[in-house]
Design a protein around this motif. Sequence first.
Motif, PDB file in Angstrom:
ATOM      1  N   ARG A 198       0.847  -1.187   0.000  1.00 21.18           N
ATOM      2  CA  ARG A 198       0.000   0.000   0.000  1.00 21.18           C
ATOM      3  C   ARG A 198       0.887   1.244   0.000  1.00 21.18           C
ATOM      4  N   THR A 199       0.436   2.274  -0.680  1.00 25.63           N
ATOM      5  CA  THR A 199       1.240   3.491  -0.781  1.00 25.63           C
ATOM      6  C   THR A 199       1.526   4.095   0.579  1.00 25.63           C
ATOM      7  N   ASP A 200       0.594   3.965   1.519  1.00 28.95           N
ATOM      8  CA  ASP A 200       0.815   4.578   2.832  1.00 28.95           C
ATOM      9  C   ASP A 200       1.862   3.849   3.669  1.00 28.95           C
ATOM     10  N   LEU A 201       2.420   2.743   3.156  1.00 35.34           N
ATOM     11  CA  LEU A 201       3.521   2.092   3.854  1.00 35.34           C
ATOM     12  C   LEU A 201       4.705   3.045   4.000  1.00 35.34           C
ATOM     13  N   LEU A 202       4.866   3.941   3.030  1.00 33.23           N
ATOM     14  CA  LEU A 202       5.992   4.872   3.062  1.00 33.23           C
ATOM     15  C   LEU A 202       5.952   5.774   4.281  1.00 33.23           C
ATOM     16  N   VAL A 203       4.751   6.079   4.766  1.00 28.24           N
ATOM     17  CA  VAL A 203       4.623   6.902   5.966  1.00 28.24           C
ATOM     18  C   VAL A 203       5.197   6.169   7.174  1.00 28.24           C
ATOM     19  N   ARG A 204       5.097   4.845   7.155  1.00 33.08           N
ATOM     20  CA  ARG A 204       5.509   4.042   8.304  1.00 33.08           C
ATOM     21  C   ARG A 204       6.979   3.667   8.274  1.00 33.08           C
ATOM     22  N   ILE A 205       7.532   3.447   7.080  1.00 35.87           N
ATOM     23  CA  ILE A 205       8.915   2.954   7.039  1.00 35.87           C
ATOM     24  C   ILE A 205       9.857   3.826   6.222  1.00 35.87           C
ATOM     25  N   GLY A 206       9.358   4.825   5.527  1.00 33.04           N
ATOM     26  CA  GLY A 206      10.226   5.720   4.781  1.00 33.04           C
ATOM     27  C   GLY A 206      10.690   5.132   3.465  1.00 33.04           C
ATOM     28  N   GLN A 207      11.707   5.778   2.863  1.00 30.89           N
ATOM     29  CA  GLN A 207      12.221   5.346   1.568  1.00 30.89           C
ATOM     30  C   GLN A 207      13.219   4.196   1.726  1.00 30.89           C
ATOM     31  N   TYR A 208      13.700   3.719   0.590  1.00 28.12           N
ATOM     32  CA  TYR A 208      14.733   2.683   0.592  1.00 28.12           C
ATOM     33  C   TYR A 208      16.009   3.229   1.225  1.00 28.12           C
ATOM     34  N   ASP A 209      16.733   2.364   1.890  1.00 32.86           N
ATOM     35  CA  ASP A 209      17.974   2.734   2.570  1.00 32.86           C
ATOM     36  C   ASP A 209      19.079   2.932   1.531  1.00 32.86           C
ATOM     37  N   GLY A 210      19.516   4.165   1.349  1.00 34.29           N
ATOM     38  CA  GLY A 210      20.514   4.487   0.352  1.00 34.29           C
ATOM     39  C   GLY A 210      21.901   3.959   0.650  1.00 34.29           C
ATOM     40  N   ARG A 211      22.116   3.424   1.841  1.00 35.92           N
ATOM     41  CA  ARG A 211      23.433   2.863   2.167  1.00 35.92           C
ATOM     42  C   ARG A 211      23.608   1.463   1.593  1.00 35.92           C
ATOM     43  N   ILE A 212      22.533   0.898   1.057  1.00 33.90           N
ATOM     44  CA  ILE A 212      22.589  -0.458   0.515  1.00 33.90           C
ATOM     45  C   ILE A 212      22.750  -0.374  -1.000  1.00 33.90           C
ATOM     46  N   SER A 213      23.635  -1.183  -1.550  1.00 42.08           N
ATOM     47  CA  SER A 213      23.882  -1.167  -2.986  1.00 42.08           C
ATOM     48  C   SER A 213      22.821  -1.976  -3.716  1.00 42.08           C
ATOM     49  N   SER A 214      22.872  -1.899  -5.036  1.00 47.00           N
ATOM     50  CA  SER A 214      21.941  -2.675  -5.853  1.00 47.00           C
ATOM     51  C   SER A 214      22.458  -4.083  -6.110  1.00 47.00           C
ATOM     52  N   TYR A 215      23.573  -4.466  -5.465  1.00 49.38           N
ATOM     53  CA  TYR A 215      24.110  -5.812  -5.640  1.00 49.38           C
ATOM     54  C   TYR A 215      23.451  -6.815  -4.707  1.00 49.38           C
ATOM     55  N   GLY A 216      22.534  -6.359  -3.918  1.00 48.10           N
ATOM     56  CA  GLY A 216      21.822  -7.291  -3.048  1.00 48.10           C
ATOM     57  C   GLY A 216      21.522  -6.684  -1.704  1.00 48.10           C
ATOM     58  N   GLY A 217      20.363  -7.029  -1.160  1.00 51.25           N
ATOM     59  CA  GLY A 217      20.041  -6.607   0.187  1.00 51.25           C
ATOM     60  C   GLY A 217      18.913  -5.622   0.302  1.00 51.25           C
ATOM     61  N   GLU A 218      18.629  -4.842  -0.755  1.00 46.16           N
ATOM     62  CA  GLU A 218      17.577  -3.842  -0.629  1.00 46.16           C
ATOM     63  C   GLU A 218      16.211  -4.490  -0.460  1.00 46.16           C
ATOM     64  N   ASP A 219      15.995  -5.657  -1.085  1.00 45.94           N
ATOM     65  CA  ASP A 219      14.707  -6.335  -0.944  1.00 45.94           C
ATOM     66  C   ASP A 219      14.562  -6.949   0.447  1.00 45.94           C
ATOM     67  N   LEU A 220      15.642  -7.522   0.983  1.00 45.15           N
ATOM     68  CA  LEU A 220      15.619  -8.042   2.350  1.00 45.15           C
ATOM     69  C   LEU A 220      15.358  -6.923   3.341  1.00 45.15           C
ATOM     70  N   ASP A 221      16.065  -5.828   3.216  1.00 43.48           N
ATOM     71  CA  ASP A 221      15.894  -4.701   4.126  1.00 43.48           C
ATOM     72  C   ASP A 221      14.464  -4.183   4.104  1.00 43.48           C
ATOM     73  N   TRP A 222      13.904  -4.034   2.906  1.00 41.32           N
ATOM     74  CA  TRP A 222      12.544  -3.507   2.763  1.00 41.32           C
ATOM     75  C   TRP A 222      11.547  -4.415   3.483  1.00 41.32           C
ATOM     76  N   CYS A 223      11.688  -5.719   3.298  1.00 46.44           N
ATOM     77  CA  CYS A 223      10.754  -6.654   3.927  1.00 46.44           C
ATOM     78  C   CYS A 223      10.922  -6.691   5.447  1.00 46.44           C
ATOM     79  N   LEU A 224      12.155  -6.667   5.932  1.00 48.48           N
ATOM     80  CA  LEU A 224      12.354  -6.670   7.381  1.00 48.48           C
ATOM     81  C   LEU A 224      11.802  -5.399   8.013  1.00 48.48           C
ATOM     82  N   ARG A 225      11.876  -4.299   7.318  1.00 48.38           N
ATOM     83  CA  ARG A 225      11.280  -3.065   7.834  1.00 48.38           C
ATOM     84  C   ARG A 225       9.758  -3.162   7.888  1.00 48.38           C
TER      85      ARG A 225
END
Length: 286
Positions: A198-225
């Motif tokens: 849902r679009t309102d998820l962004l209010v609860r967890i914010g944007q993607y963590d820019g410290r994570i590269s595109s080589y892996g981990g952004e999907d794990l981080d998003w789900c754990l958040r």
Amino acid sequence: MALGQTVANERNHHDTKAPEVSVVVVSWEARDHVVRCLASLALDVELPYEAIVIDDGSKDGTTETVQEMFPDVRVLAKRANEGLVAGRNDGLPLTRGRFVLMLDADTEVRPGAVEALASVLEERPEVGLVGPKLVSPEGELQLSCRRYPPMLTPFLRRGPYARLNPDPRAHRRHLMKDFDHAAERPVVWVSGAAQMWRTDLLVRIGQYDGRISSYGGEDLDWCLRVWEAGLEVRYVPQAEVVHQSQQVTRSNLYGRKSFRALRDWYYLQWKHRALRGDPRLADANR
């Protein structure tokens, strides 16, 4: 947005009706994949939707091709390649739908997939994010949902140990190879190739963590958040998406990309250390 970015094609899909789903596709040097992805949306999505392409500094004519072939698609053309995470964050402010579907450029939705994902979010308020079944273009299952990752996962998958034991028990369990992938269920995380929330998820967890590269981990981080926000991640096999899976770091354990992926991995382990063993994830880890 970085200086010099331009937004082209301001017309939106279904201008006369607000979209239910905002589909965001981040692309770099993947023009033909993007064309197939957008064509599948146009052919097989019944819900009102808008499509947004983030062209991450491509030199292959992606922006021009999308403008010509899909005039209702909005394109954010970036002058420089800044990576998948930055591209996804650039796309988020442009969304107008109640749901966001984040797709990799090398995906194609099958009939009913988008509707099935949206239906679960509509009917189950405890669910914060859903992911579909991923299959190859030949129809073979891709293992796209996971249990909580073992600390030593990078070393189980790459390097000398992987050559001695290419399929250790801990890794099989993490990849859920014992699961038939035919039943809907909660999971710790799902592949970032296709995720809806849902679009309102962004209010609860914010944007993607820019410290994570595109080589892996952004999907794990998003789900754990999502889990940390008190919501559930759910695998929805009745939704099916074709994915051209690509491996970018396994071939060279000591390459720059592998070292970056390793750094990201242990950054995430530390960042989400309080979630490991959390009883809320018991069903997802079963």
